[in-house]
Design an enzyme around this catalytic site. Structure first.
Site, PDB file in Angstrom:
ATOM      1  N   TYR A 157       0.857  -1.185   0.000  1.00  0.00           N
ATOM      2  CA  TYR A 157       0.000   0.000   0.000  1.00  0.00           C
ATOM      3  C   TYR A 157       0.897   1.241   0.000  1.00  0.00           C
ATOM      4  O   TYR A 157       1.500   1.592   1.024  1.00  0.00           O
ATOM      5  CB  TYR A 157      -0.895   0.039   1.229  1.00  0.00           C
ATOM      6  N   LEU A 215     -18.492  -1.464   2.477  1.00  0.00           N
ATOM      7  CA  LEU A 215     -19.271  -0.410   1.825  1.00  0.00           C
ATOM      8  C   LEU A 215     -19.066  -0.429   0.308  1.00  0.00           C
ATOM      9  O   LEU A 215     -19.370   0.541  -0.380  1.00  0.00           O
ATOM     10  CB  LEU A 215     -18.896   0.968   2.385  1.00  0.00           C
ATOM     11  N   ARG A 248     -16.505  -0.193  -1.517  1.00  0.00           N
ATOM     12  CA  ARG A 248     -15.596   0.873  -1.954  1.00  0.00           C
ATOM     13  C   ARG A 248     -16.305   2.215  -2.131  1.00  0.00           C
ATOM     14  O   ARG A 248     -15.957   3.004  -2.997  1.00  0.00           O
ATOM     15  CB  ARG A 248     -14.891   0.446  -3.236  1.00  0.00           C
ATOM     16  N   GLY A 249     -17.292   2.429  -1.294  1.00  0.00           N
ATOM     17  CA  GLY A 249     -17.989   3.710  -1.297  1.00  0.00           C
ATOM     18  C   GLY A 249     -19.379   3.661  -1.889  1.00  0.00           C
ATOM     19  O   GLY A 249     -20.201   4.547  -1.626  1.00  0.00           O
ATOM     20  N   SER A 301     -21.919   3.724   0.772  1.00  0.00           N
ATOM     21  CA  SER A 301     -21.704   4.743   1.801  1.00  0.00           C
ATOM     22  C   SER A 301     -22.894   5.672   1.951  1.00  0.00           C
ATOM     23  O   SER A 301     -23.069   6.314   2.987  1.00  0.00           O
ATOM     24  CB  SER A 301     -20.463   5.580   1.461  1.00  0.00           C
TER      25      SER A 301
END
Length: 337
Positions: A62, A212, A214-215, A218
């Site tokens: 990362y 979620l 990846r949004g 959300s």
């Protein structure tokens, strides 16, 4: 939820550690979701620790080590033994960030950990796992190498990520596995067929990422949101054109349920994953304190049987449009999943 209230704890499998009921996934603070503010990222980790979150998830790839260095900085002056650090390894990347494949050979496994320990400035990691199955190396060899590191005291527990039920069984025959890290959300439920039952048969916990989607789940995404080329979602099938419109319609159906409960869409989506069992620990990828606070609020959301039925009706299994990954990335997933 008060910042002084500790989340309820869960046990990561029969062989794994006790952790908070939510974990913090730190990837987006360094990579793949576009620019992030380093000071705000550290403040978010501090807020998570202060709220009782004890599980931090990272990967040595990362930001090519940046995320581990960030976690080291965030943990400076903190009680190391109060935190469980979970690290993925094996993904190979070039200086331009391009993905070059995977290497989970015994030598690479041990070398990667040496660099991880130096970046984290710690003498051990709590859970160490290959990020994906290396098609060139039998999983038994990779797990055997990590088992050597356990015996030497550098690793406390062995985990796996994104593997099939068969791979889980083969790995567990070599050494106890604490948990399987795998995508699990209302929009990604493929593990329910064979992987989740196998994990439970073997006493392996689940750390669920992508809770979620990846949004998408959300409640804050919209059709016109602009994405940079470095944002994973700019290439994700679920965020493209008609797929995105379909998926956002599912979110609006979920919003009606959340509003009736006095919760946000994100809180209901996280609470749904947490409701799947005491052996499931959702990882939330909050990059800012505001989003972290919202995610922590999911711990106060209790979904009744009627609520769960309504959620299932609003977002049925298999209802998402588009694959989790682009076709080239799917090739790196274990065959059964």
């Amino acid at each position: 939820m008060s910042s002084t209230t500790r989340p309820v704890q869960r046990h990561l499998g029969t062989a794994g550690p006790v952790t908070s009921a939510l974990g913090l996934g730190c990837m987006g603070m360094s990579d793949l979701y576009g620019p992030a503010d380093e000071a705000e990222s550290i403040a978010t980790i501090h807020a998570a620790l202060d709220a009782g979150i004890t599980l931090l998830d990272t990967g040595d790839f990362y930001g090519m080590g940046h995320n581990e260095l960030l976690i080291h900085e965030a943990l400076r002056g903190r009680d190391r033994e109060a935190v469980r650090i979970s690290v993925k390894f094996g993904a190979q990347r070039g200086p331009d960030g391009q993905w070059l494949g995977y290497d989970a050979s015994p030598a690479a496994t041990k070398t990667a950990l040496a660099y991880t320990l130096r970046r984290l400035r710690t003498d051990h990691v709590d859970i160490y796992r290959p990020a994906r199955l290396d098609p060139k190396i039998p999983v038994e060899e990779t797990v055997g190498a990590i088992a050597d590191l356990v015996k030497a005291g550098y690793v406390r527990h062995i985990g796996l990520s994104e593997v099939s039920a068969d791979t889980l069984r083969r790995a567990a025959a070599v050494h106890p596995i604490s948990d399987l890290q795998i995508e699990y959300s209302l929009l990604s439920r493929s593990i329910e067929a064979t992987v989740l039952p196998a994990a439970r048969e073997l006493g392996i916990g689940i750390t669920a990422y992508g809770v979620l989607s990846r949004g998408l789940l959300s409640g804050h995404w919209d059709q016109d949101r602009a994405l940079t080329g470095t944002d994973f979602r700019s290439h994700s099938p679920r965020f493209q054109g008609e797929n995105l419109a379909h998926n956002l319609a599912l979110v609006e159906a979920l919003r009606a349920i959340a509003t009736a409960k006095g919760a946000s869409v994100a809180q209901v989506a996280i609470a749904w994953v947490a409701s799947r069992g005491q052996d499931v620990v959702p990882l939330v990828g909050a990059r800012r304190r505001k989003r972290l606070t919202e995610a922590l609020g999911s711990l106060d959301v209790t979904l009744t049987e009627a609520d769960l039925a309504a959620v299932e009706a609003a977002v049925p299994a298999g209802s998402a449009a588009g694959d989790r990954y682009a076709a080239a990335q799917m090739a790196h997933l274990d065959s059964e999943h």
